[in-house]
Design a protein around this motif. Structure first.
Motif, PDB file in Angstrom:
ATOM      1  N   ASN A  99       0.828  -1.196   0.000  1.00 39.75           N
ATOM      2  CA  ASN A  99       0.000   0.000   0.000  1.00 39.75           C
ATOM      3  C   ASN A  99       0.865   1.249   0.000  1.00 39.75           C
ATOM      4  N   VAL A 100       0.350   2.338  -0.567  1.00 36.99           N
ATOM      5  CA  VAL A 100       1.031   3.630  -0.496  1.00 36.99           C
ATOM      6  C   VAL A 100       0.020   4.682  -0.055  1.00 36.99           C
ATOM      7  N   LYS A 101       0.503   5.704   0.606  1.00 34.10           N
ATOM      8  CA  LYS A 101      -0.363   6.780   1.096  1.00 34.10           C
ATOM      9  C   LYS A 101      -0.059   8.056   0.317  1.00 34.10           C
ATOM     10  N   CYS A 102      -1.114   8.678  -0.202  1.00 34.77           N
ATOM     11  CA  CYS A 102      -0.972   9.942  -0.922  1.00 34.77           C
ATOM     12  C   CYS A 102      -1.282  11.078   0.045  1.00 34.77           C
ATOM     13  N   THR A 103      -0.378  12.070   0.117  1.00 36.38           N
ATOM     14  CA  THR A 103      -0.552  13.184   1.038  1.00 36.38           C
ATOM     15  C   THR A 103      -0.343  14.512   0.325  1.00 36.38           C
ATOM     16  N   SER A 104      -0.732  15.579   0.973  1.00 40.81           N
ATOM     17  CA  SER A 104      -0.517  16.936   0.468  1.00 40.81           C
ATOM     18  C   SER A 104       0.095  17.769   1.590  1.00 40.81           C
ATOM     19  N   THR A 105       1.172  18.505   1.266  1.00 46.74           N
ATOM     20  CA  THR A 105       1.844  19.327   2.255  1.00 46.74           C
ATOM     21  C   THR A 105       1.337  20.762   2.178  1.00 46.74           C
ATOM     22  N   LYS A 106       0.840  21.279   3.284  1.00 50.19           N
ATOM     23  CA  LYS A 106       0.322  22.641   3.351  1.00 50.19           C
ATOM     24  C   LYS A 106       1.458  23.638   3.512  1.00 50.19           C
ATOM     25  N   GLU A 107       1.120  24.931   3.407  1.00 51.28           N
ATOM     26  CA  GLU A 107       2.128  25.986   3.499  1.00 51.28           C
ATOM     27  C   GLU A 107       2.866  25.955   4.836  1.00 51.28           C
ATOM     28  N   GLY A 108       2.184  25.584   5.891  1.00 51.40           N
ATOM     29  CA  GLY A 108       2.828  25.530   7.198  1.00 51.40           C
ATOM     30  C   GLY A 108       3.680  24.299   7.411  1.00 51.40           C
ATOM     31  N   MET A 143      -9.225  30.056  -9.977  1.00 46.23           N
ATOM     32  CA  MET A 143      -9.102  30.802  -8.722  1.00 46.23           C
ATOM     33  C   MET A 143      -8.455  29.986  -7.618  1.00 46.23           C
ATOM     34  N   LEU A 144      -8.199  28.698  -7.854  1.00 46.14           N
ATOM     35  CA  LEU A 144      -7.629  27.844  -6.819  1.00 46.14           C
ATOM     36  C   LEU A 144      -6.146  28.132  -6.621  1.00 46.14           C
ATOM     37  N   THR A 145      -5.670  27.911  -5.406  1.00 45.43           N
ATOM     38  CA  THR A 145      -4.252  28.065  -5.106  1.00 45.43           C
ATOM     39  C   THR A 145      -3.487  26.867  -5.666  1.00 45.43           C
ATOM     40  N   ASP A 146      -2.163  26.944  -5.679  1.00 46.33           N
ATOM     41  CA  ASP A 146      -1.351  25.835  -6.173  1.00 46.33           C
ATOM     42  C   ASP A 146      -1.594  24.571  -5.363  1.00 46.33           C
ATOM     43  N   ASP A 147      -1.694  24.702  -4.049  1.00 44.54           N
ATOM     44  CA  ASP A 147      -1.944  23.536  -3.193  1.00 44.54           C
ATOM     45  C   ASP A 147      -3.289  22.906  -3.515  1.00 44.54           C
ATOM     46  N   GLU A 148      -4.288  23.756  -3.747  1.00 44.91           N
ATOM     47  CA  GLU A 148      -5.621  23.254  -4.060  1.00 44.91           C
ATOM     48  C   GLU A 148      -5.635  22.569  -5.424  1.00 44.91           C
ATOM     49  N   LEU A 149      -4.879  23.127  -6.387  1.00 42.83           N
ATOM     50  CA  LEU A 149      -4.784  22.502  -7.706  1.00 42.83           C
ATOM     51  C   LEU A 149      -4.120  21.132  -7.613  1.00 42.83           C
ATOM     52  N   ILE A 150      -3.128  21.015  -6.753  1.00 45.15           N
ATOM     53  CA  ILE A 150      -2.448  19.735  -6.557  1.00 45.15           C
ATOM     54  C   ILE A 150      -3.422  18.709  -5.998  1.00 45.15           C
ATOM     55  N   GLN A 151      -4.266  19.133  -5.044  1.00 38.29           N
ATOM     56  CA  GLN A 151      -5.261  18.215  -4.491  1.00 38.29           C
ATOM     57  C   GLN A 151      -6.257  17.783  -5.562  1.00 38.29           C
ATOM     58  N   VAL A 152      -6.650  18.724  -6.421  1.00 34.72           N
ATOM     59  CA  VAL A 152      -7.559  18.387  -7.521  1.00 34.72           C
ATOM     60  C   VAL A 152      -6.898  17.373  -8.450  1.00 34.72           C
ATOM     61  N   ALA A 153      -5.640  17.646  -8.824  1.00 37.15           N
ATOM     62  CA  ALA A 153      -4.917  16.750  -9.734  1.00 37.15           C
ATOM     63  C   ALA A 153      -4.760  15.361  -9.135  1.00 37.15           C
ATOM     64  N   SER A 155      -6.737  13.930  -7.134  1.00 40.20           N
ATOM     65  CA  SER A 155      -8.042  13.274  -7.052  1.00 40.20           C
ATOM     66  C   SER A 155      -8.560  12.846  -8.417  1.00 40.20           C
ATOM     67  N   MET A 156      -7.955  13.378  -9.482  1.00 37.96           N
ATOM     68  CA  MET A 156      -8.433  13.082 -10.833  1.00 37.96           C
ATOM     69  C   MET A 156      -7.909  11.744 -11.329  1.00 37.96           C
ATOM     70  N   ARG A 157      -8.671  11.135 -12.204  1.00 33.85           N
ATOM     71  CA  ARG A 157      -8.275   9.893 -12.853  1.00 33.85           C
ATOM     72  C   ARG A 157      -8.536  10.008 -14.346  1.00 33.85           C
ATOM     73  N   VAL A 158      -7.686   9.407 -15.136  1.00 38.58           N
ATOM     74  CA  VAL A 158      -7.843   9.442 -16.584  1.00 38.58           C
ATOM     75  C   VAL A 158      -8.852   8.380 -17.018  1.00 38.58           C
ATOM     76  N   GLN A 159      -9.808   8.763 -17.844  1.00 41.02           N
ATOM     77  CA  GLN A 159     -10.771   7.827 -18.406  1.00 41.02           C
ATOM     78  C   GLN A 159     -10.755   7.954 -19.925  1.00 41.02           C
ATOM     79  N   CYS A 160     -10.891   6.841 -20.599  1.00 41.20           N
ATOM     80  CA  CYS A 160     -10.910   6.826 -22.064  1.00 41.20           C
ATOM     81  C   CYS A 160     -12.262   6.302 -22.540  1.00 41.20           C
ATOM     82  N   PHE A 161     -12.800   6.925 -23.580  1.00 44.17           N
ATOM     83  CA  PHE A 161     -14.102   6.550 -24.121  1.00 44.17           C
ATOM     84  C   PHE A 161     -13.985   6.321 -25.621  1.00 44.17           C
ATOM     85  N   GLY A 162     -14.692   5.306 -26.118  1.00 42.71           N
ATOM     86  CA  GLY A 162     -14.673   4.991 -27.535  1.00 42.71           C
ATOM     87  C   GLY A 162     -15.726   5.766 -28.305  1.00 42.71           C
TER      88      GLY A 162
END
Length: 229
Positions: A99-108, A143-153, A155-162
């Motif tokens: 298992n691996v854990k995904c984390t995000s580091t805040k400004e503090g 309007m999102l901050t860099d940290d917020e954009l990283i959290q969005v990225a 959380s995203m997953r690539v999906q392919c459709f025919g």
């Protein structure tokens, strides 16, 4: 060889372009001499593993074989960092075991847990396929901050459709928001039982946000025009 390896119909037609001589190997001999060697090297096991990864499920047998051949096994100790927030992405990872854990580091400096991934899950694809300028080009995310954009990225997953595949359907409950990385989709609405196309969307355009923001059913049907990612 792919037809013999995967017991599948031929994926293409081969015709002599000039007079030619070929050496051939029958199915039994091919499997005995060739597959026994590749199986010992783990290639066949890697192919079967790749087929089970959702992101790669649309690949044909030849592509699966190429990906499996390119895979390199890496081992990490408990607590060791595999990728670090903010660094340039140059690898895509699929977890074979553990298992691996995904984390995000805040400004503090505080490290916040996001999700835990297990065997068969993958990570690192967003840094290769979607970069920050692309996300910032979406008005809803600009309007999102860099940290917020990283959290969005993260959380995203690539999906392919025919071609012709329905991505969202009018009237359904909205659960996802989509950004088109490559391809084109058709937007249509039901008009008295007839589906009427009202517009098309392509690279870097997005859809699906209204149903999430307003907590209402989908207001249109979105279909892939061709291959869409």
């Amino acid at each position: 060889e792919l037809s013999l390896m995967y017991s599948a119909p031929r994926a293409a037609t081969i015709r002599a372009d000039t007079d030619c001589n070929c050496y051939s190997l029958d199915l039994r001999s091919f499997r005995w001499f060739i597959l026994s060697k590749t199986a010992s090297s783990g290639l066949m096991a890697k192919c079967e593993f790749v087929k089970k990864v959702k992101l790669l499920s649309a690949l044909n047998d030849q592509m699966v074989n190429q990906v499996a051949s390119a895979l390199v096994e890496e081992t990490f100790r408990e607590g060791e960092y595999i990728i670090t927030q903010g660094e340039e992405g140059d690898k895509f990872y699929i977890i074979a075991d553990g298992n691996v854990k995904c984390t995000s580091t805040k400004e503090g400096g505080a490290e916040i847990d996001l999700i835990t991934c297990k065997a068969g899950d993958y990570f690192g694809e967003m840094a290769l396929m979607l970069n920050e300028p692309i996300l910032k080009s979406v008005p809803l995310l600009a309007m999102l901050t860099d940290d917020e954009l990283i959290q969005v990225a993260n959380s995203m997953r690539v999906q392919c459709f025919g071609p012709g595949e329905v991505i969202i359907e009018e009237g359904q409950k909205g659960e996802r928001f989509y950004i088109i990385n490559d391809g084109e989709v058709a937007v249509s609405k039901n008009n008295g039982g007839t589906e009427v196309e009202i517009t098309r969307l392509s690279n870097q355009e997005y859809f699906g946000e209204r149903a999430l923001i307003r907590e209402e059913p989908r207001k249109a049907t979105i279909k892939a025009v061709g291959e869409v990612e």
